[in-house]
Design a protein around this motif. Sequence first.
Motif, PDB file in Angstrom:
ATOM      1  N   LEU A 196       0.672  -1.013  -0.082  1.00  0.00           N
ATOM      2  CA  LEU A 196       0.026  -0.015  -0.065  1.00  0.00           C
ATOM      3  C   LEU A 196       0.819   1.313  -0.003  1.00  0.00           C
ATOM      4  N   LEU A 197       1.709   1.418   1.062  1.00  0.00           N
ATOM      5  CA  LEU A 197       2.574   2.541   1.141  1.00  0.00           C
ATOM      6  C   LEU A 197       4.008   2.369   0.980  1.00  0.00           C
ATOM      7  N   GLN A 198       4.819   2.903  -0.091  1.00  0.00           N
ATOM      8  CA  GLN A 198       6.069   2.924  -0.180  1.00  0.00           C
ATOM      9  C   GLN A 198       6.491   4.522  -0.629  1.00  0.00           C
ATOM     10  N   ILE A 199       7.355   5.163   0.525  1.00  0.00           N
ATOM     11  CA  ILE A 199       7.427   6.543  -0.323  1.00  0.00           C
ATOM     12  C   ILE A 199       8.956   6.394  -0.858  1.00  0.00           C
ATOM     13  N   ALA A 200       9.821   5.721  -0.108  1.00  0.00           N
ATOM     14  CA  ALA A 200      11.190   5.309  -0.737  1.00  0.00           C
ATOM     15  C   ALA A 200      11.461   4.153  -0.515  1.00  0.00           C
ATOM     16  N   GLU A 201      12.694   3.775  -1.205  1.00  0.00           N
ATOM     17  CA  GLU A 201      12.965   2.211  -1.150  1.00  0.00           C
ATOM     18  C   GLU A 201      13.457   2.154   0.226  1.00  0.00           C
ATOM     19  N   GLU A 202      14.287   2.855   0.764  1.00  0.00           N
ATOM     20  CA  GLU A 202      14.823   2.593   2.060  1.00  0.00           C
ATOM     21  C   GLU A 202      14.555   3.231   3.183  1.00  0.00           C
ATOM     22  N   SER A 203      13.080   3.981   3.031  1.00  0.00           N
ATOM     23  CA  SER A 203      12.451   4.255   4.175  1.00  0.00           C
ATOM     24  C   SER A 203      11.694   3.428   4.697  1.00  0.00           C
ATOM     25  N   ASN A 204      11.308   3.876   6.172  1.00  0.00           N
ATOM     26  CA  ASN A 204      10.554   3.163   7.208  1.00  0.00           C
ATOM     27  C   ASN A 204       9.041   4.046   6.908  1.00  0.00           C
ATOM     28  N   ASP A 205       7.790   3.340   6.577  1.00  0.00           N
ATOM     29  CA  ASP A 205       6.925   3.973   6.193  1.00  0.00           C
ATOM     30  C   ASP A 205       5.646   3.491   7.010  1.00  0.00           C
ATOM     31  N   ARG A 206       4.810   4.264   7.863  1.00  0.00           N
ATOM     32  CA  ARG A 206       3.883   3.466   8.739  1.00  0.00           C
ATOM     33  C   ARG A 206       2.604   4.430   8.362  1.00  0.00           C
ATOM     34  N   LEU A 207       1.357   3.820   8.521  1.00  0.00           N
ATOM     35  CA  LEU A 207       0.186   4.558   8.441  1.00  0.00           C
ATOM     36  C   LEU A 207      -0.442   4.479   9.758  1.00  0.00           C
ATOM     37  N   LEU A 208      -0.937   5.636  10.091  1.00  0.00           N
ATOM     38  CA  LEU A 208      -1.445   5.980  11.487  1.00  0.00           C
ATOM     39  C   LEU A 208      -2.873   5.761  11.636  1.00  0.00           C
TER      40      LEU A 208
END
Length: 418
Positions: A196-208
């Motif tokens: 669903l959510l991927q901002i950058a390949e190396e980033s940690n992305d969470r939906l709150l």
Amino acid sequence: MTACAIESAAENGTRAGCVITADGSYAARLAPRGDAWFPERWTLDGPEPYAVPLPGKQPEEPGTEVQPMADGRVLIHRVPEGRHTFALLYPTGPGTGEVPLGAVECRDGTTELRLLPPAPGGLRAYAVAVGRSSTTVWLVAGGAFGPERLAEVPGRCSGGVWLSGDDRLLALDRELDGRTKTVVVDLERDGEVSPLLQIAEESNDRLLLADADSGLLLIRSDAPSPGRERLGWGVLGSTLPVRFPDSLRLGEHVVTPFAIQPGQMLTPEWCGVALRIAVAGADGDARAGGGSWLGVWRPVERRVHQLAAPVGWLAGSGLWTRDGVLRLPYSTGALPCGVSRVVVPAEVVDEVSLVSRPAEGEAAGVEYAVSPEPSDVPGSSEPVAAFTVRKLSSAFAGRRLAQAARAGRAGAEEVTVE
């Protein structure tokens, strides 16, 4: 209605003081009585809120989870001797009735099991069991034959957000191969898992948080500031990029969104977002006993209204009404069951420039470089980043286009302010 993510207390130290049904009719909490704890149900949809204690035969453990159901019963999750048992509690005159629902066995001793936020329908309840290398989604109330295993997701999952107006699409923050990305589990398609959510390949992305009416998403990611997470917002089913406003960076304080104003069809930038603001400890999480207060923010305003929380606020809990009133439950010695109503008028914004669609030749769903520098939007100093909404993008875009047609508007994918 808004769907909320409940992170573990160990992750951020800001677990909500009570849990509220998706429709706002009931709440439940573990209430103190001297040195003991017992479940308590609050009725919120009447002229005045009132509480009904639901004590069992013996006090509950402090970590016991409770969750209100739409029919007024309260689900309780206990862990006696390592077994995860579930039951529905209801008042019976002077006592408490209890309907056992069965148990989930976690035999390896390392699996963590917790309830997910209340489902939109309010008739079923779900839990996740997080093991060493996979996470299992369970239906623990509302099934025909006790707890039912629904899906297994590779990786260790946290969070939990309902994306639509029913309990079908569940977003989880999955840690896999050293990175955390949000995935969606389709509970009506044998637990099919989609990114669903991927901002950058190396980033940690969470939906709150996510709001089904407007499509507004609240996101926490370290994409704009590697090694340090920031709050951002985006729109589900849209090609608009994620934005990380400077207004949501409040020094060293921990800022946690807990409710979004519903009913704002096609205008996510005008949704009110309720924030819990807490003093940060040495580890960056909310400091125990450090106190917390209230923040209200709208994407269009680019500022946070900081307000004193009501005395006795069950911190981190509350809900918005469709007409923009924030209701905060509180409990004091003089008034054990109360709800404070907060109205924060929207500021008048003369001109708002929002990021447009990707340029011609750029397909929606392509990952663009995250720039920590100010964007090229006139009058804006907010870093922006594209994020992908794969597989679900077309479905949610279609829903929003249908909403626009019913409202007599065009271009549901573009958010504009006149």
